[in-house]
Write an enzyme that holds these catalytic residues in place. Structure first.
Site, mmCIF file in Angstrom:
data_model
loop_
_atom_site.group_PDB
_atom_site.id
_atom_site.type_symbol
_atom_site.label_atom_id
_atom_site.label_comp_id
_atom_site.label_asym_id
_atom_site.label_seq_id
_atom_site.Cartn_x
_atom_site.Cartn_y
_atom_site.Cartn_z
ATOM 1 N N HIS A 58 -7.169 -4.606 10.105
ATOM 2 C CA HIS A 58 -6.900 -4.369 8.687
ATOM 3 C C HIS A 58 -5.605 -5.027 8.234
ATOM 4 C CE1 HIS A 58 -4.849 -0.194 9.494
ATOM 5 N NE2 HIS A 58 -3.906 -1.078 9.263
ATOM 6 N N ASP A 83 0.816 -1.215 0.000
ATOM 7 C CA ASP A 83 0.000 0.000 0.000
ATOM 8 C C ASP A 83 0.849 1.264 0.000
ATOM 9 O OD1 ASP A 83 0.937 -0.441 2.573
ATOM 10 O OD2 ASP A 83 -1.020 -0.689 3.478
ATOM 11 N N GLU A 115 -9.650 -1.822 5.230
ATOM 12 C CA GLU A 115 -10.277 -1.476 6.498
ATOM 13 C C GLU A 115 -11.544 -2.312 6.719
ATOM 14 O OE1 GLU A 115 -8.620 0.181 8.562
ATOM 15 O OE2 GLU A 115 -8.404 2.302 8.090
ATOM 16 N N ASN A 174 -7.522 -2.706 14.211
ATOM 17 C CA ASN A 174 -8.903 -3.046 13.843
ATOM 18 C C ASN A 174 -8.943 -4.243 12.881
ATOM 19 O OD1 ASN A 174 -8.042 -2.014 11.419
ATOM 20 N ND2 ASN A 174 -9.352 -0.204 11.440
HETATM 21 C C1 GLP Z 1 -0.453 0.400 8.622
HETATM 22 C C2 GLP Z 1 -0.140 -0.417 7.381
HETATM 23 C C3 GLP Z 1 -0.360 -1.902 7.625
HETATM 24 C C4 GLP Z 1 0.278 -2.323 8.927
HETATM 25 C C5 GLP Z 1 -0.363 -1.573 10.063
HETATM 26 C C6 GLP Z 1 0.145 -1.984 11.441
HETATM 27 O O1 GLP Z 1 -1.771 0.805 8.708
HETATM 28 N N1 GLP Z 1 -0.895 -0.026 6.244
HETATM 29 O O2 GLP Z 1 0.172 -2.629 6.522
HETATM 30 O O3 GLP Z 1 0.132 -3.705 9.106
HETATM 31 O O4 GLP Z 1 -0.101 -0.204 9.856
HETATM 32 O O5 GLP Z 1 1.269 -1.252 11.792
HETATM 33 P P1 GLP Z 1 2.257 -1.642 12.950
HETATM 34 O O6 GLP Z 1 3.085 -2.761 12.433
HETATM 35 O O7 GLP Z 1 3.082 -0.408 13.175
HETATM 36 O O8 GLP Z 1 1.436 -2.032 14.125
#
Ligand code: GLP
Length: 252
Positions: A138, A67, A143, A136
């Protein structure tokens, strides 16, 4: 889907890096789907260490990231393109032209998304997709929703996601509210999927896997239906799940 318990963040990262390295040994020109966020940083650090000390060779590897924020240039230090370069690509012998992130600067959402889909198709699909998970549920930026969206698409980020991701920005107002993300179809089409999670703040999120239902309000639940998906998580992230559904954890 297999859930694998690890003792802490270091072990989670090392196990994940070993599985990715094995994929590269098996197929030197493999297509890796990569993720951003804080969770994969240890995995990338371990892969960099393996590159330096064990000659893990990325010269033929191709990558596609999950993304990108809409509106951010690859040079912006908050963009995922920049994150990948700084935290991984510039430390290994990957060819920059073999690394791909959705084009956040393309204002035409349909064009940006169809171009990324074509690119993944042209590469022959994803061999191994690495995922983190949002609080959440995702994956990528898919989402919670009433349905799973299969294709690459533009997604409006929930308030919670914007708040969580604000830690990477100077001010919450700077966090983009739209992003381009691979869809669930592309993630599920990967031959192998590895989702990683660590820390007590992910324990409630991980406990939702106990429900064993496939529910788009918890997008990560789709992995229950993947034949070759591994969830590798540390003790803290599994602290609730291990009490509620110990049978789901394959090495306990
Ligand atoms: C972002 C990214 C996700 C990732 C998520 C969790 O929203 N788009 O791909 O998995 O954050 O982040 P973290 O690893 O910092 O908890």
């Amino acid at each position: 889907m297999k859930i694998i318990y690890t003792e802490n963040y270091e072990v989670m990262s090392a196990v994940t890096a070993q599985l990715i390295a094995a994929q590269i040994y098996r197929k030197p020109d493999c297509v890796l789907g990569l993720a951003t966020g804080s969770t994969p940083l240890g995995t990338y650090a371990e892969l960099i260490r393996m590159h330096r000390s064990q000659n893990l060779n990325f010269s033929k590897v191709r990558t596609v990231n999950l993304d990108e924020y809409k509106g951010l240039s690859p040079d912006s230090d908050q963009s995922y393109a920049y994150f990948m370069r700084e935290n991984f690509f510039r430390h290994i012998n990957i060819r920059p032209e073999n690394t791909h992130v959705p084009n956040g600067l393309n204002p035409d959402e349909d064009a940006a998304c169809s171009c990324y889909e074509r690119l993944i198709d042209d590469l022959g699909g994803i061999d191994l997709q690495l995922l983190g998970i949002g609080h959440n549920g995702h994956i990528g930026f898919n989402e919670p929703d009433d349905t799973f969206i299969m294709d690459t698409h533009a997604e409006s980020l929930t308030e919670k996601t914007v708040r969580m991701n604000a830690r990477f920005f100077e001010r919450i107002e700077d966090v983009p509210t739209r992003a381009y993300t691979m869809g669930i179809g592309q993630i599920m089409a990967a031959k192998t999927v590895i989702l990683i999670a660590n820390g007590a703040d992910k324990a409630e999120t991980m406990a939702r896997f106990a429900e064993r239902t496939i529910d788009p309000h918890f997008q990560g639940s789709i992995l229950h239906a993947h034949r070759n998906a591994y969830v590798i998580a540390d003790k803290a992230a599994l602290s609730i799940l291990i009490k509620q559904a110990p049978q789901l954890i394959s090495n306990r």
